[in-house]
Write a protein that holds these residues in place. Structure first.
Motif, PDB file in Angstrom:
ATOM      1  N   HIS A 244       0.840  -1.196   0.000  1.00 44.33           N
ATOM      2  CA  HIS A 244       0.000   0.000   0.000  1.00 44.33           C
ATOM      3  C   HIS A 244       0.877   1.248   0.000  1.00 44.33           C
ATOM      4  N   GLY A 245       0.463   2.216  -0.783  1.00 45.94           N
ATOM      5  CA  GLY A 245       1.259   3.427  -0.966  1.00 45.94           C
ATOM      6  C   GLY A 245       2.164   3.321  -2.178  1.00 45.94           C
ATOM      7  N   HIS A 246       2.269   2.135  -2.746  1.00 50.81           N
ATOM      8  CA  HIS A 246       3.067   1.907  -3.948  1.00 50.81           C
ATOM      9  C   HIS A 246       2.209   1.274  -5.047  1.00 50.81           C
ATOM     10  N   GLU A 247       1.732   0.048  -4.785  1.00 50.80           N
ATOM     11  CA  GLU A 247       0.900  -0.641  -5.778  1.00 50.80           C
ATOM     12  C   GLU A 247      -0.589  -0.562  -5.457  1.00 50.80           C
ATOM     13  N   LEU A 248      -0.917  -0.097  -4.289  1.00 50.80           N
ATOM     14  CA  LEU A 248      -2.299   0.104  -3.859  1.00 50.80           C
ATOM     15  C   LEU A 248      -2.424   1.514  -3.294  1.00 50.80           C
ATOM     16  N   GLU A 253      -0.276  10.850  -9.459  1.00 53.03           N
ATOM     17  CA  GLU A 253      -1.091  12.032  -9.718  1.00 53.03           C
ATOM     18  C   GLU A 253      -2.201  12.201  -8.688  1.00 53.03           C
ATOM     19  N   GLY A 254      -2.216  11.342  -7.674  1.00 48.96           N
ATOM     20  CA  GLY A 254      -3.245  11.423  -6.643  1.00 48.96           C
ATOM     21  C   GLY A 254      -4.544  10.741  -7.007  1.00 48.96           C
ATOM     22  N   LYS A 255      -4.549   9.975  -8.100  1.00 48.86           N
ATOM     23  CA  LYS A 255      -5.754   9.250  -8.516  1.00 48.86           C
ATOM     24  C   LYS A 255      -5.757   7.847  -7.894  1.00 48.86           C
ATOM     25  N   GLU A 256      -6.971   7.295  -7.694  1.00 47.33           N
ATOM     26  CA  GLU A 256      -7.093   5.947  -7.143  1.00 47.33           C
ATOM     27  C   GLU A 256      -6.512   4.910  -8.112  1.00 47.33           C
ATOM     28  N   ILE A 257      -5.690   4.040  -7.583  1.00 48.24           N
ATOM     29  CA  ILE A 257      -5.253   2.879  -8.358  1.00 48.24           C
ATOM     30  C   ILE A 257      -6.364   1.834  -8.269  1.00 48.24           C
ATOM     31  N   PRO A 258      -6.965   1.445  -9.393  1.00 47.07           N
ATOM     32  CA  PRO A 258      -8.040   0.447  -9.333  1.00 47.07           C
ATOM     33  C   PRO A 258      -7.537  -0.857  -8.718  1.00 47.07           C
ATOM     34  N   ILE A 259      -8.369  -1.495  -7.920  1.00 49.41           N
ATOM     35  CA  ILE A 259      -7.966  -2.741  -7.278  1.00 49.41           C
ATOM     36  C   ILE A 259      -7.586  -3.793  -8.312  1.00 49.41           C
ATOM     37  N   PHE A 260      -8.299  -3.846  -9.430  1.00 50.10           N
ATOM     38  CA  PHE A 260      -8.004  -4.851 -10.452  1.00 50.10           C
ATOM     39  C   PHE A 260      -6.725  -4.543 -11.226  1.00 50.10           C
ATOM     40  N   ALA A 261      -6.051  -3.444 -10.856  1.00 46.98           N
ATOM     41  CA  ALA A 261      -4.742  -3.196 -11.460  1.00 46.98           C
ATOM     42  C   ALA A 261      -3.704  -4.178 -10.938  1.00 46.98           C
ATOM     43  N   ILE A 262      -3.905  -4.723  -9.731  1.00 46.29           N
ATOM     44  CA  ILE A 262      -2.916  -5.652  -9.180  1.00 46.29           C
ATOM     45  C   ILE A 262      -3.278  -7.086  -9.569  1.00 46.29           C
ATOM     46  N   PRO A 263      -2.294  -7.924  -9.875  1.00 46.59           N
ATOM     47  CA  PRO A 263      -2.576  -9.306 -10.295  1.00 46.59           C
ATOM     48  C   PRO A 263      -3.356 -10.119  -9.271  1.00 46.59           C
ATOM     49  N   SER A 300     -10.280  -1.926 -26.596  1.00 49.05           N
ATOM     50  CA  SER A 300     -11.226  -0.932 -27.092  1.00 49.05           C
ATOM     51  C   SER A 300     -11.795  -0.047 -25.987  1.00 49.05           C
ATOM     52  N   ASP A 301     -11.837  -0.571 -24.756  1.00 50.20           N
ATOM     53  CA  ASP A 301     -12.375   0.221 -23.646  1.00 50.20           C
ATOM     54  C   ASP A 301     -11.605  -0.113 -22.379  1.00 50.20           C
ATOM     55  N   CYS A 302     -10.603   0.711 -22.091  1.00 47.90           N
ATOM     56  CA  CYS A 302      -9.786   0.504 -20.887  1.00 47.90           C
ATOM     57  C   CYS A 302     -10.058   1.576 -19.841  1.00 47.90           C
ATOM     58  N   ALA A 303     -11.195   2.275 -19.987  1.00 47.50           N
ATOM     59  CA  ALA A 303     -11.459   3.421 -19.110  1.00 47.50           C
ATOM     60  C   ALA A 303     -11.467   3.025 -17.636  1.00 47.50           C
ATOM     61  N   ALA A 304     -12.019   1.846 -17.335  1.00 44.41           N
ATOM     62  CA  ALA A 304     -12.096   1.422 -15.932  1.00 44.41           C
ATOM     63  C   ALA A 304     -10.777   0.872 -15.423  1.00 44.41           C
ATOM     64  N   LEU A 305      -9.856   0.566 -16.335  1.00 41.10           N
ATOM     65  CA  LEU A 305      -8.568  -0.009 -15.944  1.00 41.10           C
ATOM     66  C   LEU A 305      -7.493   0.477 -16.918  1.00 41.10           C
ATOM     67  N   PRO A 306      -7.215   1.787 -16.906  1.00 42.19           N
ATOM     68  CA  PRO A 306      -6.290   2.342 -17.903  1.00 42.19           C
ATOM     69  C   PRO A 306      -4.855   1.868 -17.734  1.00 42.19           C
ATOM     70  N   ARG A 307      -4.471   1.548 -16.518  1.00 35.23           N
ATOM     71  CA  ARG A 307      -3.119   1.064 -16.241  1.00 35.23           C
ATOM     72  C   ARG A 307      -3.178  -0.143 -15.308  1.00 35.23           C
ATOM     73  N   ARG A 308      -2.103  -0.936 -15.350  1.00 39.86           N
ATOM     74  CA  ARG A 308      -2.020  -2.116 -14.493  1.00 39.86           C
ATOM     75  C   ARG A 308      -0.650  -2.165 -13.825  1.00 39.86           C
ATOM     76  N   ILE A 309      -0.609  -2.809 -12.694  1.00 41.12           N
ATOM     77  CA  ILE A 309       0.667  -3.070 -12.020  1.00 41.12           C
ATOM     78  C   ILE A 309       1.293  -4.307 -12.664  1.00 41.12           C
ATOM     79  N   MET A 310       2.518  -4.143 -13.173  1.00 40.94           N
ATOM     80  CA  MET A 310       3.210  -5.244 -13.851  1.00 40.94           C
ATOM     81  C   MET A 310       4.630  -5.358 -13.310  1.00 40.94           C
ATOM     82  N   PRO A 311       5.203  -6.549 -13.316  1.00 43.77           N
ATOM     83  CA  PRO A 311       6.623  -6.673 -12.951  1.00 43.77           C
ATOM     84  C   PRO A 311       7.491  -6.037 -14.025  1.00 43.77           C
ATOM     85  N   ILE A 312       8.666  -5.596 -13.653  1.00 38.56           N
ATOM     86  CA  ILE A 312       9.595  -4.988 -14.606  1.00 38.56           C
ATOM     87  C   ILE A 312      11.020  -5.378 -14.209  1.00 38.56           C
TER      88      ILE A 312
END
Length: 885
Positions: A244-248, A253-263, A300-312
């Motif tokens: 939390h504070g990193h991936e959650l 930008e101060g926006k909520e990270i969607p829960i489904f962004a994490i695997p 085609s529609d990523c509005a609800a999940l524009p970004r995801r947490i991924m390993p790098i």
């Protein structure tokens, strides 16, 4: 500045010279004098202990405790049985995370919720507001109980030495237990098979505060080493655990990270009906739909999940840190949410021969929050203080599916491997024949085979297996228009049709049943046919709706020795329903006796049957040393009037049906399935036996089983092996009494000899350790694969096997031995006693016994319990001439 809070173990950290830092308002150890690298590595290959007493521990009680937690958590709390835990997330109305958490059920009447230290006050306030609408109460017990994470491949051994002989927990993840520890003043220990490091062998232990230091010191005495926040962060990064504070929480930008962004969201979020309109459900449903589209590469529609947490992973030199921009083709597509340099031990070899060396290397890994259009294996760049460094999005950094060790997964670019040089056709064919001959001589004349699932066939069976029917078809089925006569779809089948009739009659005589299906070509296919038929029979009265799957099935868990084909991951997978309440496959397992986990607890089983009323009960194991309680359970089911089908998968013990072991149909089984090549004398095929009369309602089920064999499963049902099976049944019916008596006597004698030689034999000594052909020898946790390989190097072939308290095959601490094949080659109790001495010398003393093994085996190469008179010899000689042998 507010004074920092201190855990119950603060003085232990100071005494050990730890570097203390402010972490969420707590004074915590960042590292000890050994340093983060050493602490990380010891976690992976020894046992580290982490003070996690700063984590918030909340107790939820009251009549509506379940309803409250269903409302404020994403997980389905109703799925939690006693002594189970669950990873979950505390959502807000926007579908973001207030925190992630673990929910524990140590007692029937309350739940424990563990949250991150920095968020404890926030969660408390959030829960306090929401609990007003429920008849439930909450208590913060953080100061009352200390928490220690015991993580690493040695953690089980260390804890076991402290608690004694009692089992810590069931070996599966998220299992719990409550123990009293006599060696620590009868301290009550709540132990969970959970953790944040990704270790396959790891626990989190909760004790009352006054016992914390005593337990901490005892763990160190037993070989554990303390580790701080630094190693906790590097291990969780490798493991793919969000923070939390990193991936959650909120992004840069101060926006909520969607829960489904994490695997982990796909495991942590439930949409079960009984959860109702819980907090954030609507937003989470939108996120899930976006997740499913993205997973199918529909962007085609990523509005609800524009970004995801991924390993790098960095491919170039450098160390990425949280906040570093991530670019694709020069355009920013996200940022690093967590990153650091992580140490690892270099490995050599492949598969089970992989060796972890003492060489240490390092790699720069992390998580990134990036556009959902970026896929696994895509190349990106990381901006590290103005320097663009090549990176890649790997699938994962580490795997823990081969306990007891985690396995580092280094990114390797997929490249075309150079093709091996081929040998010209005739030379290759000549080499193949030579290699086959060498292997045949080695296995049949120089090795002692103790694999319980294997049996060499007689000369007659082998020769019939390659006769003309091996190349033919004989599809057939009953046709009502011809009064249920079998109609063959091919010509030239009169002989094989006659063989099949004879085979069914001989098998009925052997099994002691009314009906037999012989067209299935493996034990697994036998089970699949039965499962498919049960589903079809269940839906026979309404074909216009989606077929209903099987309701609850009671079986032996695979860790307790159950057959793979009877598991939800095996042949049962496509036929079993999902319980809408628990959201799990509708499978429950036989309880086992606490003092003997190889034996089913009959009285506890009756309670489970009363609770779940299973549609199907599956007896049978691949690790089987006792009779199955078919008679006791079938009587109970009939007395209670439950419409339950009882099936006995006798794959391993099919050749032991009779007076010396078990008669399944007399005991009350409805169906028997099995493999014909383990203790039975046949080639590799399967069999299904049924005992319904034509006037029985469920005879229609039997007819459905026949239709699932053909055309449901096979077209060509391998006529050559079916012909050979008939000879094998003739042999079995002629010699079974003497063979079975000697097999079981040899197994008991072998077990007792191994025990006398100093090996630890599992099972009840009062029963001679076994009632079957199998003997289980415990060689030490995690050492099974190495010991089995050492035995193979000495021409002793056996299985390594996980015991009922171990996590899986790679953590096996036992050998599974079978005496059936060598009994058939003429071994008696005398030879098995000699063999026990050779095995003990190899296992306990590391002695090379290969020459002695070859010498012993060379005396026993002729098959027994088969027709070997002069008339049979002449007949086989004539057949061999015609077969070109």
């Amino acid at each position: 500045m507010a004074e920092l809070k201190q855990t119950q173990l603060h003085q232990a950290h100071v005494d050990a010279g730890a570097k203390m830092v402010d972490f969420g308002g707590w004074e915590m150890p960042m590292q000890y004098p050994t340093g983060i690298i050493a602490e990380h590595l010891y976690t992976r290959h020894g046992c580290s202990i982490f003070d996690v007493s700063h984590m918030g521990r909340l107790i939820i009680r009251g009549p509506e405790r379940v309803g409250f937690l269903q409302h404020v958590m994403t997980g389905n709390v109703q799925a939690l049985k006693l002594n189970q835990a669950q990873y979950s997330i505390i959502p807000n109305e926007q579908g973001g995370a207030i925190d992630d958490a673990y929910v524990y059920r140590f007692e029937e009447d309350y739940f424990s919720v563990v949250v991150n230290a920095a968020n404890t006050d926030t969660v408390w306030e959030h829960f306090s507001e929401k609990i007003k609408d429920f008849d439930a109460v909450m208590e913060n017990v953080t100061p009352l109980w200390a928490a220690i994470a015991v993580q690493g491949p040695e953690s089980k051994n260390i804890l076991q030495r402290i608690v004694g002989s009692v089992q810590l927990t069931e070996p599966m993840r998220n299992e719990l237990n409550t123990l009293t520890v006599p060696s620590l003043d009868n301290m009550v220990m709540r132990i969970a098979k959970t953790g944040y490091t990704g270790e396959p062998i790891g626990y989190e232990v909760y004790v009352k505060s006054e016992y914390a230091r005593k337990l901490w010191d005892r763990l160190i005495e037993e070989g554990a080493r303390p580790a701080g926040l630094g190693a906790r962060d590097t291990t969780r990064l490798e493991a793919g655990m969000p923070l939390h504070g990193h991936e959650l929480g909120q992004d840069e930008e101060g926006k909520e990270i969607p829960i489904f962004a994490i695997p982990l969201a796909k495991f942590a979020v439930s949409f079960a009906e009984q959860k109702g309109a819980y907090i954030g459900r609507g937003q989470l449903e939108k996120q899930q739909q976006a997740f499913l589209r993205i997973h199918n590469r529909d962007f085609s529609d990523c509005a609800a999940l524009p970004r995801r947490i991924m390993p790098i992973t960095l491919l170039g030199r450098g160390v990425m840190r949280a906040g570093c921009p991530v670019l694709k083709d020069g355009k920013k597509v996200g940022y690093v949410s967590s990153g650091t340099m992580v140490p690892y031990y270099v490995s050599e070899g492949k598969g089970l021969s992989t060796k972890i060396t003492e060489q240490i290397n390092r790699r720069s890994i992390g998580f990134c929050y990036i556009d959902s259009t970026i896929l696994t294996d895509e190349r990106v760049q990381v901006d590290i203080r103005g320097k663009m460094v090549d990176a890649v999005i790997p699938e994962f950094h580490m795997k823990n599916d081969a306990p007891p060790y985690t396995r580092v997964i280094l990114y390797r670019q997929k490249e075309d491997e150079p093709a091996e040089k081929t040998i010209p056709g005739q030379d290759a064919a000549y080499k193949l024949i030579g290699d086959t001959l060498s292997n045949h001589i080695w296995r049949q004349e120089e090795c002692i085979n103790l694999i319980p699932s294997e049996m060499s066939a007689s000369k007659a069976v082998r020769m019939l297996e390659i006769a003309d029917p091996s190349f033919r078809y004989a599809e057939h089925r009953k046709v009502a228009s011809f009064y249920d006569e079998e109609i063959f779809y091919y010509q030239g089948t009169e002989f094989i049709g006659r063989v099949e009739e004879l085979l069914m009659e001989e098998m009925k005589r052997y099994l002691g049943c009314r009906e037999v299906e012989t067209r299935v070509i493996s034990g697994q296919m036998s089970n699949t046919c039965v499962f498919s038929a049960l589903v079809d029979f269940k839906n026979r009265l309404n074909r216009k709706r989606e077929p209903r799957r099987l309701g609850y099935v009671l079986n032996n868990h695979i860790i307790k020795g159950g057959h793979l084909s009877a598991q939800p991951m095996g042949a049962l997978k496509d036929y079993i329903a999902v319980d809408p309440v628990t959201e799990r496959k509708a499978v429950v397992n036989f309880p086992v006796c606490a003092e003997d986990p190889y034996r089913i607890d009959v009285e506890e089983t009756k309670k489970i049957i009363d609770e779940y009323k299973p549609e199907l009960i599956i007896f049978g194991k691949s690790m089987v040393i006792y009779r199955e309680p078919v008679k006791e359970i079938s009587q109970f089911v009939r007395e209670m009037g439950y419409d339950t089908n009882i099936m006995y998968d006798m794959a391993h013990v099919l050749g032991l049906i009779g007076d010396h072991f078990q008669k399944p149909f007399e005991d009350g089984a409805d169906l028997v399935t099995g493999s014909t090549h383990k203790t039975f004398f046949g080639p590799q095929r399967g069999i299904i036996g049924g005992n319904w009369k034509e006037t029985d309602l469920k005879y229609e089920l039997w007819e459905t089983i026949q239709s699932r064999a053909f055309p449901g499963s096979t077209s060509n049902h391998h006529l050559g092996t079916q012909l050979a099976l008939l000879m094998a049944v003739y042999e079995m019916n002629a010699y079974k009494d003497k063979y079975q008596k000697n097999v079981i006597a040899s197994a008991k004698s072998f077990a007792q000899s191994l025990n006398r030689e100093g090996l630890r034999v599992e099972g009840d000594p009062a029963l001679g350790f076994t009632q079957t052909h199998q003997v289980i020898v415990n060689v030490g946790y995690g050492t099974g694969p190495e010991v089995a390989q050492r035995l193979e190097d000495n021409n002793l072939i056996c299985n390594y096997q996980a015991t009922p308290v171990e996590e899986g095959f790679t953590a096996s601490g036992a050998l599974r031995l079978g005496v059936a094949e060598m009994t058939r080659f003429g071994f008696t109790e005398k030879e098995f006693d000699e063999l026990a001495g050779l095995m003990a010398a190899c296992i306990l003393k590391g002695k090379n016994v290969k020459d002695e093994v070859i010498k012993l085996r060379s005396k026993f190469t002729d098959m027994k319990y088969c027709f070997d008179d002069s008339r049979m010899s002449k007949a086989l000689e004539d057949l061999g001439v015609r077969l070109g042998l």
